[in-house]
Enzyme design. Structure first.
Site, PDB file in Angstrom:
ATOM      1  N   ASP A   1     -15.352  48.539 -51.528  1.00 43.65           N
ATOM      2  CA  ASP A   1     -15.130  49.941 -51.860  1.00 43.65           C
ATOM      3  C   ASP A   1     -13.245  50.475 -51.360  1.00 43.65           C
ATOM      4  OD1 ASP A   1     -17.712  50.000 -52.891  1.00 43.65           O
ATOM      5  OD2 ASP A   1     -18.012  51.247 -50.841  1.00 43.65           O
TER       6      ASP A   1
ATOM      7  N   LYS B   1     -10.459  47.080 -54.716  1.00 45.95           N
ATOM      8  CA  LYS B   1     -10.209  46.167 -55.105  1.00 45.95           C
ATOM      9  C   LYS B   1      -9.858  46.036 -57.228  1.00 45.95           C
ATOM     10  CE  LYS B   1     -13.918  44.262 -53.265  1.00 45.95           C
ATOM     11  NZ  LYS B   1     -13.402  45.605 -52.289  1.00 45.95           N
TER      12      LYS B   1
ATOM     13  N   GLY C   1     -19.043  47.125 -57.587  1.00 50.18           N
ATOM     14  CA  GLY C   1     -18.916  47.788 -58.308  1.00 50.18           C
ATOM     15  C   GLY C   1     -17.518  48.377 -58.539  1.00 50.18           C
ATOM     16  N   HIS C   2     -16.366  48.024 -59.324  1.00 53.91           N
ATOM     17  CA  HIS C   2     -14.904  48.043 -59.919  1.00 53.91           C
ATOM     18  C   HIS C   2     -15.345  49.253 -60.520  1.00 53.91           C
ATOM     19  CE1 HIS C   2     -14.681  43.632 -57.484  1.00 53.91           C
ATOM     20  NE2 HIS C   2     -15.029  44.450 -57.130  1.00 53.91           N
TER      21      HIS C   2
ATOM     22  N   GLN D   1     -17.452  42.928 -52.359  1.00 56.96           N
ATOM     23  CA  GLN D   1     -17.843  43.728 -51.127  1.00 56.96           C
ATOM     24  C   GLN D   1     -16.278  43.499 -50.505  1.00 56.96           C
ATOM     25  OE1 GLN D   1     -20.125  41.222 -52.891  1.00 56.96           O
ATOM     26  NE2 GLN D   1     -20.151  43.323 -53.609  1.00 56.96           N
TER      27      GLN D   1
ATOM     28  N   THR E   1     -23.649  41.607 -46.174  1.00 54.18           N
ATOM     29  CA  THR E   1     -23.882  40.906 -47.218  1.00 54.18           C
ATOM     30  C   THR E   1     -24.702  39.867 -47.515  1.00 54.18           C
ATOM     31  OG1 THR E   1     -24.052  41.305 -50.692  1.00 54.18           O
ATOM     32  CG2 THR E   1     -22.327  41.412 -48.813  1.00 54.18           C
TER      33      THR E   1
ATOM     34  N   ASP F   1      -2.813  58.640 -50.930  1.00 55.50           N
ATOM     35  CA  ASP F   1      -2.652  60.270 -51.158  1.00 55.50           C
ATOM     36  C   ASP F   1      -3.825  61.510 -51.161  1.00 55.50           C
ATOM     37  OD1 ASP F   1      -3.428  57.846 -52.802  1.00 55.50           O
ATOM     38  OD2 ASP F   1      -4.677  59.737 -53.998  1.00 55.50           O
TER      39      ASP F   1
ATOM     40  N   ALA G   1      -0.705  52.400 -52.542  1.00 55.57           N
ATOM     41  CA  ALA G   1      -1.688  53.317 -54.111  1.00 55.57           C
ATOM     42  C   ALA G   1      -1.974  54.423 -53.692  1.00 55.57           C
ATOM     43  CB  ALA G   1      -2.976  52.473 -54.641  1.00 55.57           C
TER      44      ALA G   1
END
Ligand code: IMP
Length: 427
Positions: free
Chosen positions: A13, A16, A40-41, A223, A238, A332, A412
């Site tokens: 998380d 990526k 989950g992206h 992951q 995982t 941020d 980012a």
């Protein structure tokens, strides 16, 4: 640079999807190499949000070839749903290749994932219950069903039958639940096979051809380092290899072909599921991070555990993956904190350690040793150049670089493609 591996440096998380999407613009091929739809992206492209689980984020660019490598475990139903979802949103998916050697997630894997978790009681792992672990178990036991088997009716029938004997024994005799029927699964999976047949390929060969032709290949990890089955916080991990080496095995490419390894790392730390997390914040600061960073799982919707940046973990990730550049994400989100803390070591009993411990029993006892830095109050989401960040934010990034010895080449400051500060060439 021809071949770049992008991995998660923490517990997954890290954002990526966004960084892959950003780098994919320059790539010819984008390759997933491990995991499955436990990932989950979330990617925001041209103001629109997309949630992907299995298909590489590069799919949002029409001209990119996307590859699901042999190291991935594929739930074909989910794959087809994802293809339909993308088609509905106007995304073309004609350039997707699926490795013939990837393993297939079967309904019994999902059932088993749930039953095993329940049986673990207080020792549960907190899996995503997508059948990932049981599918990799079958791969290692050499009874797994590969994509290529699905395309051959007789082969598939034989393997499914043998698997069902074993699994149903377990369901009925050990767990006291119902057996699964052959017919329904067989028919459904043959239907899936028909739809994916034209996409199935020797993906290792396709990647090799691309690299030899001087094209750019981006390997997209799912992951994160600490969820790696060998190098993570075992057993709270995982079942695959999210570290950079996993790209070689999971895509069928030799290590000498890899030019650079980008570690995506959040400006703070999060974790979903169970297991130790030394810098976890169980107070208002943790709540603030969760709220500001929308820290809820893309796949399961579970609230993510939040905590301060851990430089011990970051350095460990650098070591086990040979990270050459960091892409620091979500800077941020730290706006509004008066003081920011960075963990620079762990206190275990009376001793201070600076390396990630091998023993999970010790890791559980680790108390963070913090360094404090002044925070900032300014909104960063409109900043486009590093020099325009508040000085405190610049210093925070520079300190991470000092502590890890790795440049933060991308920073980012929001989910959009344009909300990325570029401090050097990566690709
Ligand atoms: P599994 O991969 O479903 O077997 O889950 C094993 C562990 O990995 C659990 O702690 C999950 O929460 C975690 N996990 C799996 N996929 C992801 C991911 O994409 N992001 C973060 N954690 C994950």
């Amino acid at each position: 640079m021809a071949a770049v591996v992008l991995i998660g440096s923490q517990w997954g998380d890290e954002g990526k999807g966004k960084i892959t999407d950003f780098l994919a613009e320059k790539a010819n091929l984008v390759v997933r190499f491990q995991g499955g739809n436990n990932a989950g992206h979330t990617v925001v492209a041209n103001g629109e949000e997309f949630k992907l689980h299995l298909i590489p984020s590069g799919i949002l660019y029409e001209d990119k070839t996307c590859v699901i490598g042999n190291g991935v475990v594929i739930d074909p139903k989910i794959l087809l749903e994802e293809l339909d979802y993308l088609a509905k949103r106007g995304i073309k998916t004609g350039k997707l290749l699926i490795s013939s050697n990837a393993q297939v997630i079967m309904p019994y894997h999902q059932v088993l994932d749930g039953l095993e978790e329940e049986a673990r009681g207080e020792h549960k792992i907190g899996t995503t219950k997508r059948g990932i672990g049981p599918a990799y178990m079958d791969k290692a036991s050499r009874i797994g069903i590969r994509i290529i088997d699905l395309l051959d009716k007789e082969e598939f029938a034989d393997k499914l039958r043998r698997n069902l004997v074993e699994k149903n024994n377990l369901f009925v005799k050990v767990y006291g639940t119902e057996a699964l029927e052959f017919d329904g699964i067989y028919e459904a999976y043959l239907g899936y096979a028909d739809r994916i047949r034209s996409m199935v390929a020797d993906s290792s060969l396709a990647i090799d051809v691309s690299i030899r032709a001087g094209e750019k290949v981006l390997f997209e990890g799912a992951q994160g380092t600490l969820l790696d089955i060998d190098h993570g916080t075992y057993p709270y991990v995982t079942s695959s290899h999210p570290i950079a080496g996993g790209a070689c095995v999971g895509a069928g490419v030799g290590p000498t072909r890899i030019d650079r390894v980008i570690g995506v790392i959040k400006a703070y730390t999060t974790r979903v599921g169970e297991g130790p997390f030394p810098t976890e914040l169980l107070d208002e600061s943790g709540e603030q991070m969760r709220a500001n960073g929308h820290e809820f799982g893309t796949t399961t919707g579970r609230p993510r555990r939040c905590g301060w940046f851990d430089a011990v973990i970051a350095r460990y990730a650098v070591r086990v993956s040979g990270i050459s550049d960091f892409a620091v994400t979500k800077l941020d989100v730290l706006t509004g904190f008066d003081i920011l803390k960075i963990c620079v070591g762990y206190r275990v009993n009376e001793e201070i350690i600076h390396e990630f411990p091998q023993s999970q029993k010790i890791f559980k006892q680790c108390q963070p040793v913090y360094e404090e830095m002044p925070g900032w109050q300014e909104d960063l989401t409109h900043v486009r150049r590093f020099e325009d960040l508040p000085l405190a934010a610049q210093n925070y990034i520079l300190r991470i670089e000092q502590l890890t010895g790795v440049p933060a080449t991308l920073v980012a400051i929001g989910p959009g493609r344009e909300q990325t500060i570029v401090r050097g060439e990566m690709f």
